[in-house]
Every structure is written in structure tokens, then in C-alpha cells.
Write an enzyme that holds these catalytic residues in place. Sequence first.
Site, PDB file in Angstrom:
ATOM      1  N   GLU A  25      32.680  31.638  27.900  1.00  0.00           N
ATOM      2  CA  GLU A  25      31.311  31.361  28.363  1.00  0.00           C
ATOM      3  C   GLU A  25      30.594  32.630  28.825  1.00  0.00           C
ATOM      4  OE1 GLU A  25      30.302  30.193  32.257  1.00  0.00           O
ATOM      5  OE2 GLU A  25      32.341  29.610  32.778  1.00  0.00           O
ATOM      6  N   LYS A 160      36.706  25.670  42.281  1.00  0.00           N
ATOM      7  CA  LYS A 160      36.639  26.277  43.606  1.00  0.00           C
ATOM      8  C   LYS A 160      36.390  25.208  44.654  1.00  0.00           C
ATOM      9  CE  LYS A 160      35.174  30.820  42.329  1.00  0.00           C
ATOM     10  NZ  LYS A 160      34.059  31.541  41.718  1.00  0.00           N
TER      11      LYS A 160
HETATM   12  N1  PSU Z   1      32.389  28.112  39.015  1.00  0.00           N
HETATM   13  C1  PSU Z   1      32.975  29.322  39.095  1.00  0.00           C
HETATM   14  N2  PSU Z   1      32.466  30.350  38.368  1.00  0.00           N
HETATM   15  C2  PSU Z   1      31.387  30.189  37.534  1.00  0.00           C
HETATM   16  C3  PSU Z   1      30.789  28.902  37.440  1.00  0.00           C
HETATM   17  C4  PSU Z   1      31.327  27.891  38.199  1.00  0.00           C
HETATM   18  O1  PSU Z   1      33.928  29.479  39.831  1.00  0.00           O
HETATM   19  O2  PSU Z   1      30.951  31.168  36.895  1.00  0.00           O
HETATM   20  C5  PSU Z   1      29.643  28.690  36.502  1.00  0.00           C
HETATM   21  C6  PSU Z   1      30.135  28.128  35.161  1.00  0.00           C
HETATM   22  O3  PSU Z   1      29.328  28.624  34.115  1.00  0.00           O
HETATM   23  C7  PSU Z   1      29.911  26.635  35.333  1.00  0.00           C
HETATM   24  C8  PSU Z   1      28.612  26.635  36.105  1.00  0.00           C
HETATM   25  O4  PSU Z   1      29.790  25.929  34.110  1.00  0.00           O
HETATM   26  O5  PSU Z   1      28.748  27.706  37.030  1.00  0.00           O
HETATM   27  C9  PSU Z   1      28.364  25.321  36.808  1.00  0.00           C
HETATM   28  O6  PSU Z   1      27.075  25.328  37.337  1.00  0.00           O
HETATM   29  P1  PSU Z   1      26.488  23.940  37.909  1.00  0.00           P
HETATM   30  O7  PSU Z   1      27.345  23.614  39.094  1.00  0.00           O
HETATM   31  O8  PSU Z   1      25.076  24.282  38.305  1.00  0.00           O
HETATM   32  O9  PSU Z   1      26.593  22.944  36.819  1.00  0.00           O
END
Ligand code: PSU
Length: 304
Positions: A25, A160
Site C-alpha cells: 500500500e 494498533k
Molecule cells: N494503521 C497503521 N498504519 C497505517 C494505517 C493504519 O498502523 O499506515 C493506514 C492504512 O493505510 C490503513 C488506513 O488502511 O491507515 C486506515 O485509515 P482509516 O482508519 O481512516 O480507514
Amino acid sequence: MKDYLELSPAVKAALMAGEPVVALESTIISHGMPYPQNVETALRVEAAVREAGAVPATVAILGGKLKAGLSAEEIEYLGKQGTAVTKASRRDLPVLVARGADGATTVATTMIIAHLAGIRVFATGGIGGVHRGAETTMDISADLEELARTPVLVVCAGAKAILDLGLTLEYLETKGVPVIGYQTDELPAFYTRTSGFRVDYRLDSPEELAAAFRAQQEMGLGGGMLVTNPIPEEFSMDPAVINAAIDQAVSDARRLGIHGKETTPYLLARVKDLTGGESLASNIQLVLNNARLAARTARALKTL
Ligand code: PSU
Ligand code: MN
């Protein structure tokens, strides 16, 4: 679809030849880590996939094209842009593509583009999930819905503890997403190998992962599979240190009224600032570890 999707020459050749390919990603590059460590890490992760015998396909939206496979220059561009580039989840795709704009792909959009390209395995760091306090904010990542609908095997290091891990598992259960522990019975919590929550199944080899994913797809169940791979012991963090930083970050986000798509990037950056470079070093190591397992699993899928 041909008008929208653009494969790099290396990814196209690998897919045509039936070689194993691993999607990666790009929100982790733009929003997940600071420059220049983000670019260095993205290139190291690609190298780790190659060393393990698969072809890396870093995914992003560039000039309105859904790209699978980026050049080093394109990775450098995204890393330098950082949070200036749009963090693109499923709902962002239509307008970004119609405008010919750029976007860094989350887990959800990377799954979508990987699937369009014919890539079945994807490695990342942590997935989005159900945020703490979601019972009032309704902040639940679109990553979970994507896992429910798009047939890609996602290797991560768990989630996390900025999230409510228990509710995240409940959501995945409702949606029928298998949560697999790689050589563990417990859901890893990204920086730490344990969380106190059990996974659905423990599998111990890339061959077993590949067999389970193949069975899921051949039965027509659809949807993805979540493989949670604990951070190597030597890089894992002291739970007391990391959990204190996470609690502080969550309370700061509430106080500042951070919401919507800003929440996850804010929490990631705040945790990193509160823990100095230690959490970043762990983050880099766990992504490398996931890339290697994903490459081995992509190879196993080819030899079943
Ligand atoms: N959690 C992490 N590192 C990240 C992300 C999440 O520990 O880089 C990023 C990933 O791209 C994940 C996104 O898909 O954040 C999720 O964002 P949201 O919670 O806004 O859907
Ligand atoms: Mn959200």
C-alpha cells in the site's frame, strides 16, 4: 477497466508469466511514516519481497490511473508529498479518477486495485478498524468492509491499540472474515506480540495459509482473509511505554476534535512523536517481516 488500471512493466510480465506477486500500500508511505524514512522503507520492503522470490507491486493512484507497480521515482514523489497527497479509501476513488488526481491507497483501496490486477496477496503494517469510542462516533474503517468483500489475503502485524481491538474482532466475525494468527494464538497488537485477544485460527506455515485462502475462494465464499503476523521479538516494544503513548494520543485527538479520515493519520503521527524514533524502528521491521511472509505465501499459492 483497462482504461483505469495501469500495471508497471515488471508487474505485467510477472502476472502474465504466472509468477507470485505481492501488493503493497501507499498510505503507509504518505501518511504512515515521515520522509525520508518512508521512501527508504518502501524501497526496502520491495527488495524484501524480491529476495523472498516474488514481485512487488506498490499500489497508488497517479494522474487518475489505478497503478499496480510504481517506479522508484513515483515512490519518492509520494513520500515527499507526504500528507499533501489525498489519503484514498474506497469512497475517494470515483472523484480522484474522474479528476485525474493522485491518491495514496489505504488497505481498502490497495485490495480493490490488487484484485482488479489479479494480485491475491498483499502485505502491510497495520489495518484500520473500529476506533475506540466508535459506539458514539461510528468511526469504523472502510478496511473492514473491504476485507468482507474483496478476495485478497492481507498480511499485517495485527492492529494498533489506537483502535478498539475487541470491537474490531467482533466486526470481522460478523462480516465473516477469517482472522488467522501466524504461529500464534493471540492477535498481535502491531508494536507488541500480544493483545489479550485470541485469533480465530492459528496456522504455522505459508503453505497452510495458501491452502486456507484457496479453499475460501474455491468454495465461492468471497471476501478476504486477514493474516496477523507478530512483530519479531527483538523489535517488539515495552507494552507499558507504547500503551501510555497511545492513550495520550487518543485523548489528544478527542480534545482537539480530530475526526473522519484525519483520525488515523493524527494518531499515528502523535504516537510516533511521543515515543521518539523507537516506534518508527519497530514499524519498519514489522513491515519487512510481513513482506517476507506475504512473498512466501504468494509462492505457496502458485505451487498448491
Ligand atoms: N494503521 C497503521 N498504519 C497505517 C494505517 C493504519 O498502523 O499506515 C493506514 C492504512 O493505510 C490503513 C488506513 O488502511 O491507515 C486506515 O485509515 P482509516 O482508519 O481512516 O480507514
Ligand atoms: Mn475512520
